[in-house]
Design a protein around this motif. Sequence first.
Motif, PDB file in Angstrom:
ATOM      1  N   ILE A  94       0.858  -1.198   0.000  1.00  0.00           N
ATOM      2  CA  ILE A  94       0.000   0.000   0.000  1.00  0.00           C
ATOM      3  C   ILE A  94       0.894   1.248   0.000  1.00  0.00           C
ATOM      4  N   ALA A  95       1.900   1.250   0.873  1.00  0.00           N
ATOM      5  CA  ALA A  95       2.771   2.430   0.995  1.00  0.00           C
ATOM      6  C   ALA A  95       3.568   2.676  -0.287  1.00  0.00           C
ATOM      7  N   CYS A  96       3.842   1.616  -1.039  1.00  0.00           N
ATOM      8  CA  CYS A  96       4.587   1.773  -2.305  1.00  0.00           C
ATOM      9  C   CYS A  96       3.691   2.297  -3.424  1.00  0.00           C
ATOM     10  N   ASN A  97       2.404   1.961  -3.344  1.00  0.00           N
ATOM     11  CA  ASN A  97       1.528   2.255  -4.488  1.00  0.00           C
ATOM     12  C   ASN A  97       0.513   3.376  -4.286  1.00  0.00           C
ATOM     13  N   VAL A  98       0.222   3.718  -3.029  1.00  0.00           N
ATOM     14  CA  VAL A  98      -0.650   4.885  -2.789  1.00  0.00           C
ATOM     15  C   VAL A  98       0.312   6.063  -2.698  1.00  0.00           C
ATOM     16  N   ARG A  99       0.611   6.656  -3.831  1.00  0.00           N
ATOM     17  CA  ARG A  99       1.717   7.612  -3.936  1.00  0.00           C
ATOM     18  C   ARG A  99       1.322   8.901  -4.637  1.00  0.00           C
ATOM     19  N   LYS A 100       0.100   8.952  -5.181  1.00  0.00           N
ATOM     20  CA  LYS A 100      -0.279  10.155  -5.947  1.00  0.00           C
ATOM     21  C   LYS A 100      -0.263  11.357  -5.001  1.00  0.00           C
ATOM     22  N   ARG A 101       0.569  12.342  -5.320  1.00  0.00           N
ATOM     23  CA  ARG A 101       0.714  13.496  -4.426  1.00  0.00           C
ATOM     24  C   ARG A 101      -0.631  14.227  -4.248  1.00  0.00           C
ATOM     25  N   GLY A 102      -1.001  14.491  -3.000  1.00  0.00           N
ATOM     26  CA  GLY A 102      -2.256  15.215  -2.722  1.00  0.00           C
ATOM     27  C   GLY A 102      -3.459  14.301  -2.616  1.00  0.00           C
ATOM     28  N   SER A 103      -3.290  13.022  -2.967  1.00  0.00           N
ATOM     29  CA  SER A 103      -4.438  12.117  -2.833  1.00  0.00           C
ATOM     30  C   SER A 103      -4.674  11.842  -1.348  1.00  0.00           C
ATOM     31  N   LEU A 104      -5.832  11.260  -1.037  1.00  0.00           N
ATOM     32  CA  LEU A 104      -6.236  11.111   0.364  1.00  0.00           C
ATOM     33  C   LEU A 104      -6.344   9.644   0.756  1.00  0.00           C
ATOM     34  N   LEU A 105      -5.970   9.373   1.975  1.00  0.00           N
ATOM     35  CA  LEU A 105      -6.062   8.017   2.516  1.00  0.00           C
ATOM     36  C   LEU A 105      -6.877   8.082   3.810  1.00  0.00           C
ATOM     37  N   VAL A 106      -7.954   7.297   3.862  1.00  0.00           N
ATOM     38  CA  VAL A 106      -8.774   7.239   5.082  1.00  0.00           C
ATOM     39  C   VAL A 106      -8.529   5.888   5.730  1.00  0.00           C
ATOM     40  N   THR A 107      -8.181   5.886   7.007  1.00  0.00           N
ATOM     41  CA  THR A 107      -7.937   4.599   7.672  1.00  0.00           C
ATOM     42  C   THR A 107      -8.689   4.486   9.002  1.00  0.00           C
ATOM     43  N   VAL A 108      -9.012   3.269   9.352  1.00  0.00           N
ATOM     44  CA  VAL A 108      -9.514   2.905  10.692  1.00  0.00           C
ATOM     45  C   VAL A 108      -8.776   1.648  11.095  1.00  0.00           C
ATOM     46  N   PRO A 109      -8.035   1.602  12.184  1.00  0.00           N
ATOM     47  CA  PRO A 109      -7.709   2.736  13.050  1.00  0.00           C
ATOM     48  C   PRO A 109      -6.615   3.585  12.397  1.00  0.00           C
ATOM     49  N   SER A 110      -5.877   4.357  13.192  1.00  0.00           N
ATOM     50  CA  SER A 110      -4.839   5.220  12.617  1.00  0.00           C
ATOM     51  C   SER A 110      -3.722   4.363  12.019  1.00  0.00           C
ATOM     52  N   LEU A 111      -2.975   4.941  11.097  1.00  0.00           N
ATOM     53  CA  LEU A 111      -1.829   4.228  10.514  1.00  0.00           C
ATOM     54  C   LEU A 111      -0.838   3.857  11.607  1.00  0.00           C
ATOM     55  N   GLU A 112      -0.627   4.786  12.546  1.00  0.00           N
ATOM     56  CA  GLU A 112       0.327   4.525  13.637  1.00  0.00           C
ATOM     57  C   GLU A 112      -0.077   3.258  14.388  1.00  0.00           C
ATOM     58  N   GLU A 113      -1.375   3.162  14.705  1.00  0.00           N
ATOM     59  CA  GLU A 113      -1.846   2.006  15.475  1.00  0.00           C
ATOM     60  C   GLU A 113      -1.707   0.709  14.671  1.00  0.00           C
ATOM     61  N   SER A 114      -2.114   0.728  13.406  1.00  0.00           N
ATOM     62  CA  SER A 114      -2.039  -0.494  12.595  1.00  0.00           C
ATOM     63  C   SER A 114      -0.600  -0.949  12.430  1.00  0.00           C
ATOM     64  N   LEU A 115       0.294   0.007  12.153  1.00  0.00           N
ATOM     65  CA  LEU A 115       1.673  -0.378  11.832  1.00  0.00           C
ATOM     66  C   LEU A 115       2.494  -0.707  13.074  1.00  0.00           C
ATOM     67  N   SER A 116       2.088  -0.148  14.228  1.00  0.00           N
ATOM     68  CA  SER A 116       2.896  -0.363  15.437  1.00  0.00           C
ATOM     69  C   SER A 116       2.920  -1.837  15.859  1.00  0.00           C
ATOM     70  N   LYS A 117       1.903  -2.585  15.441  1.00  0.00           N
ATOM     71  CA  LYS A 117       1.834  -3.998  15.845  1.00  0.00           C
ATOM     72  C   LYS A 117       2.631  -4.893  14.899  1.00  0.00           C
ATOM     73  N   LEU A 118       3.198  -4.296  13.842  1.00  0.00           N
ATOM     74  CA  LEU A 118       3.837  -5.119  12.803  1.00  0.00           C
ATOM     75  C   LEU A 118       5.285  -4.717  12.590  1.00  0.00           C
ATOM     76  N   GLN A 119       6.054  -5.661  12.051  1.00  0.00           N
ATOM     77  CA  GLN A 119       7.425  -5.322  11.648  1.00  0.00           C
ATOM     78  C   GLN A 119       7.338  -4.913  10.199  1.00  0.00           C
ATOM     79  N   VAL A 120       7.324  -3.608   9.981  1.00  0.00           N
ATOM     80  CA  VAL A 120       7.034  -3.140   8.634  1.00  0.00           C
ATOM     81  C   VAL A 120       7.942  -1.975   8.270  1.00  0.00           C
ATOM     82  N   ASN A 121       8.359  -1.987   7.009  1.00  0.00           N
ATOM     83  CA  ASN A 121       9.298  -0.975   6.561  1.00  0.00           C
ATOM     84  C   ASN A 121       8.560   0.176   5.863  1.00  0.00           C
TER      85      ASN A 121
END
Length: 251
Positions: free
Chosen positions: A188-215
């Motif tokens: 997702i982070a590699c391909n959602v790249r269009k400048r100015g486009s919007l990303l809506v998430t539940v829960p926050s990105l911080e919360e989702s990614l904090s539980k994972l080993q992700v680059n």
Amino acid sequence: AEDLRNRLPIEAMFTSEHQAVQKIHQHPLPMIHVDAFLYDDDDVDSLCEEGKMSRSYCTECGSYKTASLEFISHSFSLMELKFLYHHVLPDLTGKVVVDVGSRLGAVLFAGYLYSSASQLYGVEMNADFCQLQEIMITKYEFIDRIKVVHADICTQPSLLQKADVVVMNNVFEYFLDRQEQARAWEFIACNVRKRGSLLVTVPSLEESLSKLQVNVQLSQWVEEVQLNYDVYVEKDVDREALEQIHLYKIL
Ligand SMILES: C[S@@+](CC[C@H](N)C(=O)[O-])C[C@H]1O[C@@H](n2cnc3c(N)ncnc32)[C@H](O)[C@@H]1O
């Protein structure tokens, strides 16, 4: 929602969702899935009165000791959908929306009715839910602006690259193991790249990614847009649910 209710079992899950069903059973405390798009609080009350659903479980069989059941929803409720299209997102005229993991199609149907988005794409890996969405799209004549793709999102780079808005409501946590979740987020982070486009998430990105080993370098990828969660004054508004909705602008 009423139509979908009649086509699904009360827990609104298919047996084809092995992993999600297993994850709910492995949860340390009893938990049930109640789909918030299909059943609002009043519906749950009625089902409890009819004995078809319960808000609590007996912790010691035969005694009066009971505890509240944890509820989980795999869809946005109608209130969350209205908040999303009326207060979170800007005017979507001519824009392309992609709902990652579209399930019942709630985000797509609400986007059709509450926004002017030119195209709404749902990507869903479960074939049963894709079929159900197709039936609804045909029946309610949403075909001119909604398209559902039966696929793993990780096979759809071009769709993500052209999206102006990407919606991700609790997509991976209950449906993929940790390694698959990490791989999917990196994609997702590699391909959602269009400048100015919007990303809506539940829960926050911080919360989702904090539980994972992700680059994923969040600060180089997105900027959070602060939302006003006080737009509804009614007392039955689930503010906690609204506060789980986060909006990001792609840098
Ligand atoms: C919590 S539901 C979201 C429902 C819907 N977007 C909404 O907000 O009402 C998540 C859905 O994502 C799907 N899903 C999970 N991982 C996926 C993947 N890698 N590709 C496509 N769909 C996926 C699941 O099958 C599930 O139906």
